[in-house]
Design a protein around this motif. Structure first.
Motif, mmCIF file in Angstrom:
data_model
loop_
_atom_site.group_PDB
_atom_site.id
_atom_site.type_symbol
_atom_site.label_atom_id
_atom_site.label_comp_id
_atom_site.label_asym_id
_atom_site.label_seq_id
_atom_site.Cartn_x
_atom_site.Cartn_y
_atom_site.Cartn_z
ATOM 1 N N ASP A 1 0.837 -1.190 0.000
ATOM 2 C CA ASP A 1 0.000 0.000 0.000
ATOM 3 C C ASP A 1 0.875 1.245 0.000
ATOM 4 O O ASP A 1 2.055 1.190 -0.354
ATOM 5 C CB ASP A 1 -0.980 -0.024 1.186
ATOM 6 N N ASP A 2 0.327 2.381 0.416
ATOM 7 C CA ASP A 2 1.007 3.667 0.347
ATOM 8 C C ASP A 2 2.429 3.595 0.891
ATOM 9 O O ASP A 2 2.657 3.141 2.017
ATOM 10 C CB ASP A 2 0.251 4.714 1.163
ATOM 11 N N GLU B 1 -0.381 11.076 -3.632
ATOM 12 C CA GLU B 1 0.605 11.892 -4.322
ATOM 13 C C GLU B 1 1.897 12.013 -3.526
ATOM 14 O O GLU B 1 2.987 12.080 -4.086
ATOM 15 C CB GLU B 1 0.024 13.279 -4.593
ATOM 16 N N SER B 2 1.799 12.003 -2.219
ATOM 17 C CA SER B 2 2.984 12.167 -1.380
ATOM 18 C C SER B 2 3.614 10.842 -0.963
ATOM 19 O O SER B 2 4.694 10.832 -0.369
ATOM 20 C CB SER B 2 2.623 12.959 -0.119
ATOM 21 N N SER B 3 2.971 9.731 -1.260
ATOM 22 C CA SER B 3 3.463 8.434 -0.807
ATOM 23 C C SER B 3 3.137 7.371 -1.848
ATOM 24 O O SER B 3 2.155 6.640 -1.745
ATOM 25 C CB SER B 3 2.831 8.078 0.553
ATOM 26 N N ASP C 1 -3.632 4.466 -8.669
ATOM 27 C CA ASP C 1 -3.031 5.789 -8.733
ATOM 28 C C ASP C 1 -1.656 5.807 -8.066
ATOM 29 O O ASP C 1 -1.418 5.071 -7.101
ATOM 30 C CB ASP C 1 -3.908 6.825 -8.033
ATOM 31 N N TYR C 2 -0.772 6.617 -8.587
ATOM 32 C CA TYR C 2 0.540 6.893 -7.981
ATOM 33 C C TYR C 2 1.344 5.611 -7.771
ATOM 34 O O TYR C 2 1.672 5.205 -6.660
ATOM 35 C CB TYR C 2 0.376 7.652 -6.665
ATOM 36 N N ILE C 3 1.624 4.945 -8.896
ATOM 37 C CA ILE C 3 2.446 3.738 -8.896
ATOM 38 C C ILE C 3 3.676 3.987 -9.756
ATOM 39 O O ILE C 3 3.560 4.430 -10.910
ATOM 40 C CB ILE C 3 1.661 2.528 -9.425
ATOM 41 N N ASP D 1 -3.896 6.144 -13.230
ATOM 42 C CA ASP D 1 -3.488 7.549 -13.233
ATOM 43 C C ASP D 1 -2.173 7.726 -12.471
ATOM 44 O O ASP D 1 -1.897 6.999 -11.514
ATOM 45 C CB ASP D 1 -4.555 8.430 -12.559
ATOM 46 N N HIS D 2 -1.392 8.696 -12.895
ATOM 47 C CA HIS D 2 -0.138 9.030 -12.217
ATOM 48 C C HIS D 2 0.765 7.794 -12.124
ATOM 49 O O HIS D 2 1.255 7.428 -11.059
ATOM 50 C CB HIS D 2 -0.404 9.591 -10.818
#
Length: 350
Positions: free
Chosen positions: A71-72, A96-98, A225-227, A248-249
């Motif tokens: 996870d994050d 976005e931060s992690s 997201d964020y990967i 996304d991202h």
């Protein structure tokens, strides 16, 4: 600019999820041939027993949900060479931060996912039928996605024919060895004897029936997201090696000094696809995807150079429907039969 991605391996969220912690964890997955016991994933060393401290043993045991597993802020190291595919779970997402990192640059043991099918049924003589002369066929109707886009026998790649009548003909180039009859689900080869008696290993890009089985790695969900995917080595894939639909991202990066540290599309039909979840411009789009400092190269045999592949589109990078704010930066793309980079999106795209 937009980017295409290809597919990776993972199973549904109910199967043997890792526990981890609320802090940033580091997970490892190693091939079952090296680590037969499937551990908790939290150490590189092999687990002494199932579930004990140690690496995951197969990709299908790397499962992410909203509460357990990667996870994050977590990092998953892919170590060693894995047959099969990796599909990022439908609930996997970070902030976005992690970010979540999937890193193939495993220390001292770089990771590879090889989505190439071992066609064991081709080694049984009774499965082949002689149609006439040197033409033999194998029924592949049991495969849901059965069109063999590339074929190897005893680790030697074979050139495809443009039609059944072209089998056994070189036409000034490689001899055409196989052809797929889609109407009858038959794989034809040109052989002087029953093909099962002439080789000990047959491999192709034929895939199974599950979502994500058409690529080495797949990110398929709008919640992904964020990967960050770091230095991937993705081989094979009946559609693409890397497949991104609705994520996304997402960043896919190699080394600025050496693009070959990130290699996508070796031995595949296509390298990277980026599209929306419906691939028609009407689903959840893929946005803010960045592909940078990577090599997209199908690694064709030297004997195939300069000859048109009769079966396929053979794209290096394909940006299709429903994408926005995607970037392709400082990559190397070469030797694809159709195009190196194609932006074909016309609907639902910015």
């Amino acid at each position: 600019m937009m980017v295409l991605l290809l597919i990776v391996l993972l199973w549904p969220a109910w199967a043997l999820a890792a526990t981890g912690s609320s802090a940033a964890d580091t997970f490892y997955v190693r091939p079952a041939a090296s680590c037969p016991n499937n551990g908790d994933g939290l150490a590189y060393a092999c687990a002494a027993s199932p579930g004990a401290s140690g690496a995951f043993s197969v990709l299908t045991n790397v499962v992410w949900t909203t509460t357990t597993g990667v996870d994050d802020g977590d990092t998953l190291y892919v170590c060693g060479t894995h047959p099969g595919y990796l599909t990022v779970g439908s609930s996997v997402g970070a902030t976005e931060s992690s970010h979540i990192a999937i890193n193939y640059a495993c220390p001292d043991d770089p990771g590879t996912i090889r989505a190439i099918t071992n066609m064991t049924e081709a080694l049984t003589g009774g499965n082949w039928t002689n149609e006439s002369g040197n033409l033999w066929y194998l029924s592949v109707a049991s495969y849901t996605w059965k069109d063999p886009q590339r074929l190897w026998t005893d680790s030697t790649e074979r050139f495809p024919a443009s039609a059944k009548a072209a089998l056994g003909i070189s036409e000034g180039g490689p001899t055409a060895y196989y052809w797929y009859d889609s109407g009858n689900s038959r794989l034809y080869v040109y052989s002087t004897a029953n093909p099962a008696t002439t080789f000990s290993l047959v491999e192709s890009l034929v895939a199974g029936s599950g979502t994500g089985e058409y690529a080495a790695m797949a990110i398929l969900n709008e919640l992904n997201d964020y990967i960050d995917i770091i230095n991937p080595n993705l081989q094979g894939g009946n559609l693409y090696s890397l497949y991104i639909l609705g994520g996304d991202h997402i960043t896919i990066t190699g080394s600025e000094e050496d693009d070959s540290a990130c290699h996508i599309g070796a031995y595949a039909r296509n390298a990277v696809l980026i599209s929306d979840t419906s691939t028609a411009g009407t689903g959840d789009e893929s946005s803010d995807v960045r592909l940078q400092d990577c090599t997209m190269d199908p690694l064709q045999p030297a004997s195939f150079t300069g000859y048109t592949w009769p079966c396929c589109t053979w794209n290096g990078v394909n940006v299709a429907y429903g994408t926005s704010r995607n970037q392709i930066l400082s990559n190397t793309a070469r030797d694809w039969g159709h195009v190196n980079i194609q932006v074909s999106a016309t609907l639902g795209t910015e």
